[in-house]
Design an enzyme around this catalytic site. Structure first.
Site, short mmCIF file in Angstrom:
data_model
loop_
_atom_site.label_atom_id
_atom_site.label_comp_id
_atom_site.label_asym_id
_atom_site.label_seq_id
_atom_site.Cartn_x
_atom_site.Cartn_y
_atom_site.Cartn_z
N ASP A 168 -24.29 90.69 -21.39
CA ASP A 168 -23.79 91.04 -22.72
C ASP A 168 -24.39 90.17 -23.83
O ASP A 168 -24.21 90.47 -25.00
CB ASP A 168 -22.26 90.99 -22.74
CG ASP A 168 -21.66 92.30 -22.23
OD1 ASP A 168 -22.05 93.36 -22.75
OD2 ASP A 168 -20.83 92.27 -21.31
N GLU A 228 -21.18 94.95 -27.46
CA GLU A 228 -21.68 93.97 -26.49
C GLU A 228 -21.27 92.55 -26.92
O GLU A 228 -20.95 91.71 -26.09
CB GLU A 228 -23.20 94.04 -26.34
CG GLU A 228 -23.79 95.42 -26.05
CD GLU A 228 -23.41 96.04 -24.72
OE1 GLU A 228 -22.38 95.67 -24.13
OE2 GLU A 228 -24.16 96.94 -24.27
N HIS A 271 -17.76 92.14 -25.95
CA HIS A 271 -17.65 91.92 -24.50
C HIS A 271 -17.95 90.46 -24.18
O HIS A 271 -17.24 89.80 -23.43
CB HIS A 271 -18.64 92.79 -23.72
CG HIS A 271 -18.40 94.27 -23.91
ND1 HIS A 271 -19.29 95.22 -23.48
CD2 HIS A 271 -17.37 94.94 -24.48
CE1 HIS A 271 -18.81 96.43 -23.77
NE2 HIS A 271 -17.64 96.27 -24.39
N TYR A 319 -15.39 87.16 -22.52
CA TYR A 319 -15.53 86.21 -21.40
C TYR A 319 -15.13 84.79 -21.83
O TYR A 319 -14.45 84.07 -21.09
CB TYR A 319 -16.96 86.23 -20.84
CG TYR A 319 -17.45 87.63 -20.53
CD1 TYR A 319 -16.61 88.54 -19.87
CD2 TYR A 319 -18.71 88.08 -20.93
CE1 TYR A 319 -17.04 89.83 -19.61
CE2 TYR A 319 -19.13 89.37 -20.66
CZ TYR A 319 -18.29 90.24 -20.01
OH TYR A 319 -18.70 91.52 -19.76
N GLU A 350 -26.71 98.74 -17.69
CA GLU A 350 -25.42 99.30 -18.12
C GLU A 350 -24.69 100.01 -16.98
O GLU A 350 -23.46 100.03 -16.95
CB GLU A 350 -25.63 100.31 -19.26
CG GLU A 350 -26.32 99.77 -20.50
CD GLU A 350 -25.34 99.20 -21.52
OE1 GLU A 350 -24.17 99.01 -21.19
OE2 GLU A 350 -25.78 98.94 -22.66
N HIS A 363 -22.17 103.62 -22.98
CA HIS A 363 -23.50 103.07 -23.31
C HIS A 363 -24.56 103.66 -22.37
O HIS A 363 -25.64 104.05 -22.82
CB HIS A 363 -23.53 101.55 -23.17
CG HIS A 363 -22.57 100.83 -24.08
ND1 HIS A 363 -22.40 99.47 -24.05
CD2 HIS A 363 -21.72 101.29 -25.03
CE1 HIS A 363 -21.49 99.12 -24.94
NE2 HIS A 363 -21.07 100.21 -25.55
#
Ligand code: ZN
Ligand code: ZN
Length: 348
Positions: free
Chosen positions: A89, A119, A122, A126, A186, A223
């Site tokens: 990402d 992205e 995303h 994390y 992806e 995506h």
């Protein structure tokens, strides 16, 4: 012949692009007058799925992480996998922004802008998860692993090398190859990582993290479909790229290598994780590869894997899902709730 970056604004060209790549456009986006109206559907779907990690309260996961219900093996795999996802990402939005420079369709460029933003979200999720459950040095270690851990690094090198070839030498061929590699990223590379979290969830572990992963999963599905549409459209506009099936041959080789790398990675990262059956995982990776090939109208590469070998994943990730945002965990919680003494559910 090298592709040239598309100028920002060319008033003598029409607003409606003539082609997705190697065409002309003024640079003015009018959603009501598109060469490829499907792009508007993607735009709407992506916006409809908007979410941010801030809406997910990590309290339950933190409590579980600090208790004995998560084994050391699971914790190590968790950190490894977060490190791996962080590479995907982090690289993907920058790659997509390169692609955008060479497209001559403002709608496709706009859809990519939204994907880039997703992205970034995303990747942030994390750090968000890690900062909710772990100390700073452990958080940093997971992200450091992304660049220093041989297994993680090698697992991602295949796709990144194809991206770099395109960046160094942007032609219609290297663009098509990079888009094929992007479908690998992806549509295949994320999935053994997703499977790890869903396996935890079906054992009532780290449900909040898995909720977030299911949102990411849903975005990645869209995506990969969008990138497949870009690739198919460019191939249709430039049939010479696949003369005598040479591009399809390239794609098959790329997918074969990526399935090998993904298999090696899952053996490394998921070995010994309770509930994960590695032979099933291998079939699942092949199944995902077939699915991705079908997105670009190519035949299956692997026989005997027409069904998902890990059907429990479907509770969390409906592969045929198209529109709308669903909280799979709320919707399906009764179906997979399993309370045992072992996971000390009563304490949560
Ligand atoms: Zn992503
Ligand atoms: Zn993505």
């Amino acid at each position: 012949m090298q592709l040239k970056p598309t100028p920002l604004f060319t008033p003598e060209n029409p607003n409606k692009s003539t082609k997705l790549a190697k065409g002309v456009t003024s640079g003015v986006l009018n959603w009501n007058d598109l060469q490829y109206p499907q792009f508007y559907e993607y735009y709407r779907t992506l916006l409809g799925n908007f979410w941010t990690p801030f809406s997910i309260n990590m309290h339950d996961d933190k409590k579980q992480w600090l208790s004995t219900s998560i084994s050391d093996k699971e914790k190590e795999a968790f950190l490894n996998i977060i490190g791996l996802l962080a590479i995907l990402d982090s690289v993907q939005p920058n790659f997509l922004s390169l692609v955008k420079e060479y497209l001559t369709d403002s709608a496709a460029q706009a859809v990519i802008t939204i994907i880039e933003q997703q992205e970034v979200v995303h990747n942030h999720s994390y750090s968000y998860v890690l900062s909710s459950i772990e100390k700073r040095d452990v958080q940093n270690r997971a992200f450091e692993m992304a660049r220093t851990h041989k297994e993680i690094y090698e697992r991602n090198k295949l796709v990144i090398d194809v991206y770099e070839d395109f960046r160094a030498n942007p032609t219609i061929e290297t663009l098509c190859r990079a888009l094929a590699a992007s479908i690998v990223l992806e549509g295949i590379n994320f999935y053994s990582a997703f499977a790890f979290f869903y396996n935890m969830a079906r054992n009532q572990k780290l449900l909040k993290t898995s909720t977030m992963i299911s949102y990411i999963n849903k975005d990645e599905l869209i995506h990969s479909k969008f990138v497949a549409l870009l690739l198919q459209t460019i191939l249709k506009e430039n049939p010479e790229v696949n003369e005598d099936g040479k591009f399809n041959e390239y794609v098959n080789e790329l997918f074969k290598k990526s399935v090998e790398l993904e298999t090696a990675w899952s053996e490394y990262a998921l070995e010994g994780i309770e509930g994960i059956d590695l032979p099933e995982m291998k079939d699942y990776i092949k199944y995902r590869a077939n699915k991705c090939l079908s997105l670009i109208g190519m035949p299956n590469l692997y026989e005997g894997v027409s069904e998902n070998s890990m059907p429990w994943i479907r509770v969390f990730s409906d592969e045929n899902i198209n529109l709308g945002k669903t909280d799979f965990f709320e919707q399906h919680s009764r179906q997979y709730t399993k309370v045992t003494d072992k996971n000390k559910f009563d304490e949560l």
